[in-house]
Enzyme design. Structure first.
Site: not given
Length: 415
Positions: A40, A65, A139, A186, A313
């Site tokens: 390959h 391909h 996520r 993350c 906050y």
């Protein structure tokens, strides 16, 4: 024409390694490509990612391909046909709240199916600087919402009850389009390494919960100013809160916030993004609009955005974010530390004695540059006044977040 035996997808899936033979499918045909693995052009590791499954999702990543000679080459390895019942995908479960989730690329390494959380294989992560949309780490906290773009509205709340309600077309037309190349990571990236020190709570991310894209959309700053939001000089308690359209069974949305100063900063380049790598946002990545906060933990880049609001906050929007243990006592994670990891060779690989090419990534949060990546006995990134720790033990924490110690890959040297 020769008659070929028929196989089920389950039978094809049993052939995943050269030892057991390597089978793949293309359309309704089955191919034994065992003898082609070492030939390959992209290397054996790439073709083995498709072993036991369909070629189409992998071929779609590389235009070569689609050339006729590739299909002709594949025909030489045909061994069968898919059985009629397996020639079409099985019907979905309409009662499953996740049944409406979009299809995903099979190369993604799944950490949880419901909700869907997955990362790209390391060897594909560094194949290109921009991560293909199909391979960008995913996520999700909840089922992916299905949003009708024509009826979508984004609510932006300003001071004194002032608010904007923007359609997708209004967001595109009213505000200048801005593009920024940004890496999202993350906070739990490389959590699996911390779990080897002591158990931690959270998904067992390897090194792939990090990806890079070219994002396009409206600057958050421009939209906030249009809604009458201004800077509160000297008052550090004000945040901009985001809520998504993804909700739990009680109707509570996913939410997160960033400091107002960052939201209004022209240098921070925070976006309300509707494009990803020059294409419409995929559903898994926030269609039709998401927040992109460069240099900050990925949890703040809320997807499927439904509202933006300026709040103090103490007045955070409802949040199911589980990247912190105690929202009342612990400050939310914002900027991330310097990070690097080795993507090739993979752990346990047999490598020849002599010179070895090592591939990997290095990145730093907050818009800071990586100054140096050291080789030899260690692989660690360094930015000014900030280096990666040599071991994970001293930075272990209950949630397994901010794991950025030197990344080590054990290999066997052959002669």
């Amino acid at each position: 024409a020769p008659q070929f035996p028929r196989y089920t997808r389950a039978e094809v899936a049993q052939h995943r390694t050269p030892k057991e033979r390597v089978w793949v499918t293309y359309g309704t045909e089955v191919f034994d490509v065992t003898d082609f693995v070492e030939l390959h052009p992209g290397g054996p590791d790439k073709i083995l990612l498709a072993a036991g499954g369909a070629l189409e999702p992998f071929w779609a990543l590389y235009a070569v391909h689609g050339q006729p000679h590739v299909l002709e080459l594949l025909r030489d390895y045909k061994v069968g046909e898919l059985s009629p019942e397996d020639a079409a995908p099985p019907p979905g479960d309409t009662e499953d709240p996740f049944a409406g989730d979009p299809p995903r690329h099979p190369a993604l390494r799944v950490n949880s199916l419901k909700p869907f959380n997955a990362e790209p294989p390391p060897e594909l992560l560094t194949q290109s600087f921009l991560t293909p949309n199909e391979l960008f780490f995913t996520r999700n906290h909840l089922p992916v919402p299905a949003v009708e773009p024509g009826s979508y509205r984004l609510r932006v709340e300003g001071p004194g009850g002032r608010a904007l309600s923007l359609s997708l077309s209004e967001l595109r037309q009213r505000f200048p389009k801005h593009e920024v190349t940004a890496t999202l990571q993350c906070a739990g990236n490389r959590r699996s390494e911390m779990s080897r020190v002591r158990p931690v709570k959270g998904l067992p991310w390897d090194i792939g919960a990090i990806s890079t894209a070219r994002w396009g959309g409206a600057r958050l700053r421009d939209v906030l100013l249009a809604a009458g939001v201004g800077d509160h000089t000297g008052d550090g308690e004000w945040h901009v809160c985001f809520e998504g359209l993804d909700t739990d069974a009680s109707g509570t949305p996913y939410g997160a916030s960033i400091p107002l100063k960052r939201a209004l900063s022209a240098e921070a380049e925070v976006l309300l993004a509707y494009e990803m790598n020059g294409r419409e946002l995929p559903r898994d990545h926030g269609f039709p609009v998401r927040v992109v906060v460069p240099g900050v933990v990925g949890a703040r880049s809320v997807k499927w955005l439904r509202s933006v609001a300026q709040k103090d906050y103490k007045g955070f929007c409802p949040s199911v974010d589980w990247d912190s243990v105690d929202f009342g006592a612990a400050p939310a994670i914002q900027e991330l530390p310097v990070q690097s990891a080795i993507t090739e060779p993979r752990p346990g690989a047999a490598v020849p004695a002599g010179e070895l090419t090592v591939k990997g990534y290095a990145w730093s949060g907050g818009g800071r540059e990586v100054i140096r990546v050291s080789g030899g006995r260690r692989w660690g990134g360094e930015m000014r006044y900030n280096v990666q720790p040599d071991t994970v033990g001293p930075i272990w924490n209950l949630r397994g977040v901010l794991s950025n110690a030197w990344h080590r890959v054990p290999v066997t040297v052959t002669r």
